[in-house]
Design a protein around this motif. Structure first.
Motif, short mmCIF file in Angstrom:
data_model
loop_
_atom_site.label_atom_id
_atom_site.label_comp_id
_atom_site.label_asym_id
_atom_site.label_seq_id
_atom_site.Cartn_x
_atom_site.Cartn_y
_atom_site.Cartn_z
N HIS A 32 30.13 54.45 64.83
CA HIS A 32 30.56 55.83 65.05
C HIS A 32 29.55 56.59 65.90
O HIS A 32 29.92 57.46 66.70
N GLN A 33 28.27 56.25 65.77
CA GLN A 33 27.23 56.97 66.49
C GLN A 33 27.22 56.64 67.98
O GLN A 33 26.57 57.32 68.77
N GLU A 35 27.97 56.66 71.75
CA GLU A 35 28.43 57.75 72.61
C GLU A 35 29.59 57.24 73.47
O GLU A 35 29.39 56.72 74.57
N GLN A 82 36.97 53.94 66.45
CA GLN A 82 35.86 54.56 65.73
C GLN A 82 35.72 53.89 64.37
O GLN A 82 36.72 53.70 63.67
N TYR A 196 36.51 65.35 71.27
CA TYR A 196 35.51 65.93 70.37
C TYR A 196 35.88 65.68 68.91
O TYR A 196 35.02 65.33 68.09
N SER A 199 35.10 62.16 67.46
CA SER A 199 33.70 61.82 67.19
C SER A 199 33.03 62.78 66.22
O SER A 199 31.98 62.46 65.65
N ASN A 200 33.62 63.95 66.01
CA ASN A 200 32.95 64.99 65.22
C ASN A 200 33.83 65.51 64.09
O ASN A 200 33.70 66.67 63.68
N TYR A 201 34.70 64.66 63.58
CA TYR A 201 35.61 65.07 62.52
C TYR A 201 34.87 65.46 61.23
O TYR A 201 35.42 66.14 60.37
N GLU A 203 32.31 67.41 61.07
CA GLU A 203 31.72 68.73 61.23
C GLU A 203 32.74 69.82 60.93
O GLU A 203 33.95 69.56 60.87
N LEU A 205 34.91 72.36 62.27
CA LEU A 205 35.47 72.60 63.59
C LEU A 205 36.36 73.85 63.55
O LEU A 205 37.24 73.97 62.70
N ARG A 241 40.60 62.81 59.15
CA ARG A 241 39.69 62.81 58.01
C ARG A 241 40.22 61.95 56.86
O ARG A 241 39.47 61.20 56.23
N GLY A 264 33.79 65.66 56.29
CA GLY A 264 33.84 67.07 56.63
C GLY A 264 34.26 68.05 55.56
O GLY A 264 34.60 69.20 55.89
#
Length: 291
Positions: A32-33, A35, A82, A196, A199-201, A203, A205, A241, A264
């Motif tokens: 997942h990390q 890029e 992912q 976005y 990759s950033n689920y 966080e 948002l 999620r 999240g």
């Protein structure tokens, strides 16, 4: 000749293939990390998940994958896999110019393209376990390069495609369904937000931040997002999620609390409630059914 950018807001990845034998393969470990962004290329891509689980983002849909599943990606089709950092997935990917390899079987490629909108890009191992066996035979030939391997690879890939078509057009398996139509115009407009979110689920948002990534007003962003994905931004994010949470419950020993925070959710009660709404089971009961 320079590649024409069909999707300006999605990365184009060049896949160099020999004109004489347009087939290549590579091994990939997905974290997942890493890029990575939604990307596309000219060639067909067929993947085999050797280990792990996670989500495959293809066009505007998310699909859960597990060990043994196959992916089938068309040229110019945006996609990205992912996996949780706790259990990175391992893949083989074969890229090929199937139009060239199967030029003597026009009907096969034509039917693939005609059925494209109806075919699921993720093929569960349970649908046809022999697909993985065939795939591994192709990889072995590409690795060893013994006498006549190019002919063998071409024939095996041809057979694999026929088997894939049979599997994906079957109405007997519940995972095979007609997917909502893909609108390239709306997808292109909202793809920065999709990138976005993939990759950033985990966080927090906001709709304003997502709309800002796309240089759109919130109201216009909501409208285009709904047209592209047939879901609201919140519904789409919740789906990501929940699918990732299910993957973590299945493939790790992480606590439910840790999983809820990873995908999240600030409170365990909110996560439990949303998960039960989505799967008709609590996370704990869901994990029990897998054992």
């Amino acid at each position: 000749m320079q590649k024409r950018r069909l999707l300006p807001s999605v990365d184009y990845v060049d896949v160099p293939l020999s004109a004489h034998f347009p087939v290549s393969y590579f091994h990939h470990i997905q974290h997942h990390q890493d890029e990575q962004h939604l990307h596309y290329h000219d060639a067909f891509e067929i993947g085999l998940c050797l280990e792990g689980s996670g989500l495959f983002f293809v066009d505007h849909h998310t699909h859960t994958f597990n060990t043994g599943d196959l992916s089938f990606i068309f040229p110019d089709q945006p996609h990205i896999a992912q996996s949780p950092d706790e259990v990175p997935s391992q893949w083989y990917f074969i890229t090929a110019d199937l139009n060239q390899l199967c030029k003597d079987d026009f009907d096969l490629i034509h039917n693939l393209m005609v059925q494209r909108a109806k075919l699921s890009p993720l093929i569960p191992q349970s649908l046809d376990p022999t697909l993985g066996v065939l795939y591994q035979m192709v990889i072995k030939e590409l690795k060893t390069k013994n006498y006549g391997y190019q002919k063998v690879v071409s024939d095996l890939l041809h057979y694999l495609l026929i088997k894939i078509m049979r599997s994906l057009t079957s109405t007997a398996h519940p995972s095979v369904r007609n997917l909502p139509a893909f609108s390239k115009k709306e997808f292109t407009a909202i793809s920065p937000a999709l990138n976005y979110m993939s990759s950033n689920y985990g966080e927090a948002l906001s709709i304003h931040a997502l709309a800002g990534l796309c240089h759109l007003s919130v109201s216009h962003f909501r409208t285009l997002f709904k047209k592209a994905t047939h879901q609201s931004p919140l519904q789409y994010l919740t789906q990501i999620r929940m699918k990732m949470a299910a993957s973590l419950l299945m493939s790790t020993s992480l606590t439910v609390l840790t999983i809820s925070q990873t995908v999240g959710y600030s409170t365990l009660s909110s996560f439990n409630r949303t998960f039960k709404d989505h799967y008709n089971q609590t996370p704990t009961d869901y994990r029990k059914t897998l054992n």
